[in-house]
Design a protein around this motif. Structure first.
Motif, PDB file in Angstrom:
ATOM      1  N   MET A   1     -10.776 -11.039  -6.891  1.00  0.00           N
ATOM      2  CA  MET A   1     -10.603 -12.389  -6.553  1.00  0.00           C
ATOM      3  C   MET A   1     -12.694 -12.249  -5.707  1.00  0.00           C
ATOM      4  O   MET A   1     -12.803 -11.638  -5.094  1.00  0.00           O
ATOM      5  CB  MET A   1      -9.941 -13.051  -5.145  1.00  0.00           C
ATOM      6  CG  MET A   1     -10.413 -13.966  -4.369  1.00  0.00           C
ATOM      7  SD  MET A   1      -8.577 -14.853  -3.464  1.00  0.00           S
ATOM      8  CE  MET A   1      -7.643 -14.580  -3.813  1.00  0.00           C
ATOM      9  N   LYS A   2     -12.761 -12.741  -5.927  1.00  0.00           N
ATOM     10  CA  LYS A   2     -14.707 -13.483  -5.484  1.00  0.00           C
ATOM     11  C   LYS A   2     -14.716 -14.502  -3.804  1.00  0.00           C
ATOM     12  O   LYS A   2     -13.852 -14.797  -3.657  1.00  0.00           O
ATOM     13  CB  LYS A   2     -15.883 -14.357  -5.881  1.00  0.00           C
ATOM     14  CG  LYS A   2     -15.376 -13.080  -7.595  1.00  0.00           C
ATOM     15  CD  LYS A   2     -16.733 -13.892  -8.586  1.00  0.00           C
ATOM     16  CE  LYS A   2     -16.966 -13.027  -9.868  1.00  0.00           C
ATOM     17  NZ  LYS A   2     -18.007 -13.343 -10.854  1.00  0.00           N
TER      18      LYS A   2
ATOM     19  N   ILE B   1     -12.291 -17.595  -2.757  1.00  0.00           N
ATOM     20  CA  ILE B   1     -12.055 -17.606  -1.279  1.00  0.00           C
ATOM     21  C   ILE B   1     -12.466 -19.458   0.126  1.00  0.00           C
ATOM     22  O   ILE B   1     -11.947 -19.867   0.063  1.00  0.00           O
ATOM     23  CB  ILE B   1     -12.082 -16.634  -0.504  1.00  0.00           C
ATOM     24  CG1 ILE B   1     -10.785 -15.365  -1.645  1.00  0.00           C
ATOM     25  CG2 ILE B   1     -11.185 -16.687   0.900  1.00  0.00           C
ATOM     26  CD1 ILE B   1     -11.550 -14.156  -0.646  1.00  0.00           C
TER      27      ILE B   1
ATOM     28  N   GLN C   1      -1.551 -17.982   0.273  1.00  0.00           N
ATOM     29  CA  GLN C   1      -2.196 -16.745  -0.559  1.00  0.00           C
ATOM     30  C   GLN C   1      -2.877 -14.994   0.714  1.00  0.00           C
ATOM     31  O   GLN C   1      -2.090 -13.995  -0.008  1.00  0.00           O
ATOM     32  CB  GLN C   1      -3.703 -16.498  -0.590  1.00  0.00           C
ATOM     33  CG  GLN C   1      -3.964 -15.891  -1.749  1.00  0.00           C
ATOM     34  CD  GLN C   1      -5.350 -16.089  -3.013  1.00  0.00           C
ATOM     35  OE1 GLN C   1      -6.429 -16.532  -2.299  1.00  0.00           O
ATOM     36  NE2 GLN C   1      -5.391 -15.389  -4.010  1.00  0.00           N
TER      37      GLN C   1
ATOM     38  N   LEU D   1      -0.024 -11.749  -0.424  1.00  0.00           N
ATOM     39  CA  LEU D   1      -1.319 -10.817  -0.581  1.00  0.00           C
ATOM     40  C   LEU D   1      -0.233  -9.816   0.471  1.00  0.00           C
ATOM     41  O   LEU D   1      -0.490  -8.332  -0.096  1.00  0.00           O
ATOM     42  CB  LEU D   1      -2.682 -11.014  -0.177  1.00  0.00           C
ATOM     43  CG  LEU D   1      -3.694 -11.263  -1.582  1.00  0.00           C
ATOM     44  CD1 LEU D   1      -4.997 -12.011  -1.185  1.00  0.00           C
ATOM     45  CD2 LEU D   1      -3.215 -10.505  -2.451  1.00  0.00           C
TER      46      LEU D   1
ATOM     47  N   GLN E   1      -7.630  -3.278  -4.309  1.00  0.00           N
ATOM     48  CA  GLN E   1      -8.214  -4.546  -4.861  1.00  0.00           C
ATOM     49  C   GLN E   1      -7.351  -5.526  -3.745  1.00  0.00           C
ATOM     50  O   GLN E   1      -7.693  -6.591  -3.207  1.00  0.00           O
ATOM     51  CB  GLN E   1      -7.697  -5.051  -5.696  1.00  0.00           C
ATOM     52  CG  GLN E   1      -8.331  -5.827  -6.252  1.00  0.00           C
ATOM     53  CD  GLN E   1      -7.304  -5.995  -8.231  1.00  0.00           C
ATOM     54  OE1 GLN E   1      -7.309  -5.775  -8.983  1.00  0.00           O
ATOM     55  NE2 GLN E   1      -8.484  -7.316  -8.961  1.00  0.00           N
ATOM     56  N   VAL E   2      -6.071  -5.454  -3.586  1.00  0.00           N
ATOM     57  CA  VAL E   2      -5.381  -6.156  -2.415  1.00  0.00           C
ATOM     58  C   VAL E   2      -5.286  -6.101  -0.927  1.00  0.00           C
ATOM     59  O   VAL E   2      -6.145  -7.022  -1.079  1.00  0.00           O
ATOM     60  CB  VAL E   2      -3.626  -6.006  -2.508  1.00  0.00           C
ATOM     61  CG1 VAL E   2      -3.388  -6.660  -1.745  1.00  0.00           C
ATOM     62  CG2 VAL E   2      -3.095  -6.188  -4.388  1.00  0.00           C
TER      63      VAL E   2
ATOM     64  N   ARG F   1      -8.819  -5.123  -0.487  1.00  0.00           N
ATOM     65  CA  ARG F   1      -9.849  -5.680  -0.020  1.00  0.00           C
ATOM     66  C   ARG F   1     -10.044  -7.730  -0.036  1.00  0.00           C
ATOM     67  O   ARG F   1     -10.098  -8.552   0.716  1.00  0.00           O
ATOM     68  CB  ARG F   1     -11.181  -5.351  -0.833  1.00  0.00           C
ATOM     69  CG  ARG F   1     -11.642  -3.930  -1.240  1.00  0.00           C
ATOM     70  CD  ARG F   1     -12.275  -3.335  -2.341  1.00  0.00           C
ATOM     71  NE  ARG F   1     -13.021  -2.222  -1.222  1.00  0.00           N
ATOM     72  CZ  ARG F   1     -14.070  -2.042  -1.745  1.00  0.00           C
ATOM     73  NH1 ARG F   1     -14.731  -2.386  -3.263  1.00  0.00           N
ATOM     74  NH2 ARG F   1     -14.351  -0.044  -1.194  1.00  0.00           N
ATOM     75  N   ASP F   2      -8.835  -8.277  -1.006  1.00  0.00           N
ATOM     76  CA  ASP F   2      -8.672  -9.476  -1.366  1.00  0.00           C
ATOM     77  C   ASP F   2      -8.436  -9.740   0.366  1.00  0.00           C
ATOM     78  O   ASP F   2      -8.708 -11.113   0.980  1.00  0.00           O
ATOM     79  CB  ASP F   2      -7.835  -9.832  -2.119  1.00  0.00           C
ATOM     80  CG  ASP F   2      -8.724  -9.718  -3.150  1.00  0.00           C
ATOM     81  OD1 ASP F   2      -9.228  -9.145  -3.117  1.00  0.00           O
ATOM     82  OD2 ASP F   2      -7.599  -9.661  -4.277  1.00  0.00           O
TER      83      ASP F   2
ATOM     84  N   ARG G   1     -11.086  -9.957   2.952  1.00  0.00           N
ATOM     85  CA  ARG G   1     -11.569 -11.723   2.447  1.00  0.00           C
ATOM     86  C   ARG G   1     -11.171 -11.899   2.709  1.00  0.00           C
ATOM     87  O   ARG G   1     -12.205 -12.732   3.625  1.00  0.00           O
ATOM     88  CB  ARG G   1     -12.320 -11.352   1.130  1.00  0.00           C
ATOM     89  CG  ARG G   1     -13.040 -10.580  -0.091  1.00  0.00           C
ATOM     90  CD  ARG G   1     -13.364 -10.807  -1.074  1.00  0.00           C
ATOM     91  NE  ARG G   1     -14.537  -9.312  -1.852  1.00  0.00           N
ATOM     92  CZ  ARG G   1     -13.583  -8.767  -2.185  1.00  0.00           C
ATOM     93  NH1 ARG G   1     -12.592  -8.458  -3.033  1.00  0.00           N
ATOM     94  NH2 ARG G   1     -14.363  -7.675  -2.762  1.00  0.00           N
ATOM     95  N   ILE G   2     -10.226 -12.619   2.833  1.00  0.00           N
ATOM     96  CA  ILE G   2      -9.489 -13.874   3.598  1.00  0.00           C
ATOM     97  C   ILE G   2      -9.759 -13.358   4.585  1.00  0.00           C
ATOM     98  O   ILE G   2      -9.534 -14.883   5.575  1.00  0.00           O
ATOM     99  CB  ILE G   2      -7.541 -14.412   2.782  1.00  0.00           C
ATOM    100  CG1 ILE G   2      -7.972 -14.248   1.310  1.00  0.00           C
ATOM    101  CG2 ILE G   2      -7.322 -15.312   3.698  1.00  0.00           C
ATOM    102  CD1 ILE G   2      -6.326 -14.344   0.717  1.00  0.00           C
TER     103      ILE G   2
END
Length: 67
Positions: A1-2, A6, A17, A21, A45-46, A48-49, A52-53
């Motif tokens: 996800m970018k 977000i 979300q 996650l 990946q999860v 880092r997402d 980010r959120i």
């Protein structure tokens, strides 16, 4: 996800979300502990997402406090 994706979402959508996650991260850790995890890159990946959120949510909270 970018990060752009977000930032385009509302705060409620981001919180939903984030919960999703976190559940996925728990399930991935469980699979890894039991030796059933196939896609090991998904764990990173999860994580880092989630970061980010949380960063976007914190930025929005700080912007509201500054007003």
């Amino acid at each position: 996800m970018k990060a752009e994706d977000i930032r385009a979402k509302s705060q409620d959508e981001l919180k939903e979300q984030l919960v999703t996650l976190r559940k996925e991260a728990f399930n991935l850790r469980f699979q890894q502990a039991s030796g059933q995890l196939e896609n090991t890159a998904r764990v990173r990946q999860v994580r880092r997402d989630i970061a980010r959120i949380k960063t976007v949510l914190r930025d929005r909270q700080a912007a509201q406090a500054a007003q």
